[in-house]
Design a protein around this motif. Sequence first.
Motif, mmCIF file in Angstrom:
data_model
loop_
_atom_site.group_PDB
_atom_site.id
_atom_site.type_symbol
_atom_site.label_atom_id
_atom_site.label_comp_id
_atom_site.label_asym_id
_atom_site.label_seq_id
_atom_site.Cartn_x
_atom_site.Cartn_y
_atom_site.Cartn_z
ATOM 1 N N TYR A 39 25.739 60.361 56.961
ATOM 2 C CA TYR A 39 25.182 60.735 55.908
ATOM 3 C C TYR A 39 24.133 61.884 56.220
ATOM 4 O O TYR A 39 23.703 62.653 55.693
ATOM 5 C CB TYR A 39 24.068 59.710 55.568
ATOM 6 C CG TYR A 39 24.897 58.605 54.716
ATOM 7 C CD1 TYR A 39 24.695 58.865 53.276
ATOM 8 C CD2 TYR A 39 25.444 57.546 55.049
ATOM 9 C CE1 TYR A 39 25.268 57.945 52.610
ATOM 10 C CE2 TYR A 39 25.809 56.813 54.294
ATOM 11 C CZ TYR A 39 25.612 56.995 52.786
ATOM 12 O OH TYR A 39 26.273 56.049 52.144
ATOM 13 N N GLY A 40 24.034 61.974 57.649
ATOM 14 C CA GLY A 40 23.014 63.034 58.204
ATOM 15 C C GLY A 40 23.902 64.040 58.260
ATOM 16 O O GLY A 40 23.295 65.540 57.940
ATOM 17 N N ARG A 41 25.210 64.374 58.489
ATOM 18 C CA ARG A 41 25.958 65.820 58.442
ATOM 19 C C ARG A 41 25.877 66.069 57.211
ATOM 20 O O ARG A 41 26.009 67.391 56.959
ATOM 21 C CB ARG A 41 27.393 65.551 59.069
ATOM 22 C CG ARG A 41 27.335 65.313 60.225
ATOM 23 C CD ARG A 41 28.874 65.120 60.864
ATOM 24 N NE ARG A 41 29.818 64.135 60.249
ATOM 25 C CZ ARG A 41 30.111 63.034 60.775
ATOM 26 N NH1 ARG A 41 29.447 62.629 61.716
ATOM 27 N NH2 ARG A 41 30.770 61.968 59.951
ATOM 28 N N ARG B 48 13.934 62.234 52.856
ATOM 29 C CA ARG B 48 13.200 63.249 53.901
ATOM 30 C C ARG B 48 12.033 62.220 54.600
ATOM 31 O O ARG B 48 11.346 62.322 55.343
ATOM 32 C CB ARG B 48 12.436 64.351 53.055
ATOM 33 C CG ARG B 48 13.490 65.289 52.544
ATOM 34 C CD ARG B 48 13.901 65.898 53.781
ATOM 35 N NE ARG B 48 15.014 66.940 53.438
ATOM 36 C CZ ARG B 48 16.140 67.126 54.171
ATOM 37 N NH1 ARG B 48 16.278 66.807 55.396
ATOM 38 N NH2 ARG B 48 17.011 68.022 53.616
ATOM 39 N N ASP B 49 11.666 61.059 53.802
ATOM 40 C CA ASP B 49 10.417 60.085 54.114
ATOM 41 C C ASP B 49 11.084 59.139 55.168
ATOM 42 O O ASP B 49 9.793 58.087 55.366
ATOM 43 C CB ASP B 49 9.819 59.654 52.748
ATOM 44 C CG ASP B 49 10.823 58.850 52.132
ATOM 45 O OD1 ASP B 49 12.034 58.805 52.182
ATOM 46 O OD2 ASP B 49 10.070 57.889 51.365
ATOM 47 N N VAL C 156 15.665 58.707 60.862
ATOM 48 C CA VAL C 156 17.139 58.617 61.033
ATOM 49 C C VAL C 156 17.718 57.506 61.872
ATOM 50 O O VAL C 156 18.635 56.853 61.304
ATOM 51 C CB VAL C 156 17.478 59.716 62.068
ATOM 52 C CG1 VAL C 156 19.114 59.983 62.295
ATOM 53 C CG2 VAL C 156 17.421 61.272 61.175
ATOM 54 N N HIS C 157 16.924 57.107 62.617
ATOM 55 C CA HIS C 157 16.960 55.708 63.226
ATOM 56 C C HIS C 157 17.353 54.594 62.476
ATOM 57 O O HIS C 157 18.286 53.722 62.427
ATOM 58 C CB HIS C 157 16.215 55.543 64.494
ATOM 59 C CG HIS C 157 16.451 53.997 65.134
ATOM 60 N ND1 HIS C 157 17.266 54.257 66.009
ATOM 61 C CD2 HIS C 157 15.793 52.800 65.044
ATOM 62 C CE1 HIS C 157 17.554 52.676 66.360
ATOM 63 N NE2 HIS C 157 16.576 51.949 65.720
ATOM 64 N N ASP C 158 16.075 54.418 61.431
ATOM 65 C CA ASP C 158 16.106 53.261 60.586
ATOM 66 C C ASP C 158 17.271 53.404 59.424
ATOM 67 O O ASP C 158 17.890 52.654 59.175
ATOM 68 C CB ASP C 158 15.005 53.466 59.618
ATOM 69 C CG ASP C 158 13.886 52.945 60.752
ATOM 70 O OD1 ASP C 158 13.953 52.369 61.819
ATOM 71 O OD2 ASP C 158 12.579 53.245 60.086
ATOM 72 N N ARG C 159 17.820 54.505 59.301
ATOM 73 C CA ARG C 159 18.661 54.695 58.130
ATOM 74 C C ARG C 159 19.995 54.530 58.835
ATOM 75 O O ARG C 159 20.885 54.002 58.260
ATOM 76 C CB ARG C 159 18.679 56.122 57.501
ATOM 77 C CG ARG C 159 17.403 56.500 56.701
ATOM 78 C CD ARG C 159 17.170 55.285 55.771
ATOM 79 N NE ARG C 159 15.996 55.354 54.870
ATOM 80 C CZ ARG C 159 15.628 54.692 54.177
ATOM 81 N NH1 ARG C 159 16.065 53.710 54.145
ATOM 82 N NH2 ARG C 159 14.649 55.101 53.297
#
Length: 177
Positions: A109-111, A117-118, A121-124
Motif C-alpha cells: 500500500y505504501g509503494r 495521510r492522517d 505507516v506502522h499502524d496501517r
Amino acid sequence: MGDDAWRDYFGFDAPYDQQADAIESAIDAGERGGYLAMEGPCGTGKTMAALTAAAQLVRETDGYERVFVVTPVKQQLQQFVADLRQMNAGLDEPLDGVALVGKRDLCPYGREDVFPRDASVHDRCEDLRESTADLVDADESKPGGFDGADARDLVDLRAADALDDPWWDPATARDLA
C-alpha cells in the motif's frame, strides 16, 4: 593532485573533466579528514564521483573501513545503487553494498501511495499484517482448502465490525487473496 589510482574504481571509460576534479577534491578532503560539499545539476556525475572517491579511500588508505550514504530521495538511492553496480562490473573484487529503505517502501500500500495521510505507516502495516494473518488462519482451518469464500466473509466482517470506514479497499483485498 595527480594521483590517478582512483581511475581503477571509476565505472566508465573516462570521467567528465569536472568529475575528475570532484573525485580528486573528495579524496584530498578525505585524506585530510575534512569535508567537501558538491553541488551541480543532474547528470553531471556527482554520484559516481562520490562513490569513486569513497572506493579509493576505503580500498587504498588505512583511514576508512566503509562508506555510509544517506539520502531521503528515492531517485538518489537508485542512482547510488546503479552507479555501484556499474563500478562493480569492472572490478575483480566488487565493493559490498547494502541499500536500506523505510517500512513504507516495503508495504504494497505504501509503494502504491494509497495510505491515508492522517495515519502512521506502522499502524496501517500492522492492520494489514493482522488481516493477512486472519486470512491465513481461515485458510488453514478449512479442511477442503481455500476457495475464497472464507476470505470474502472475513474481510467483510472486519470491514463491518472493526472499521466503519476502512482505509483499505475490501474488494481489492478479496481480489488479491
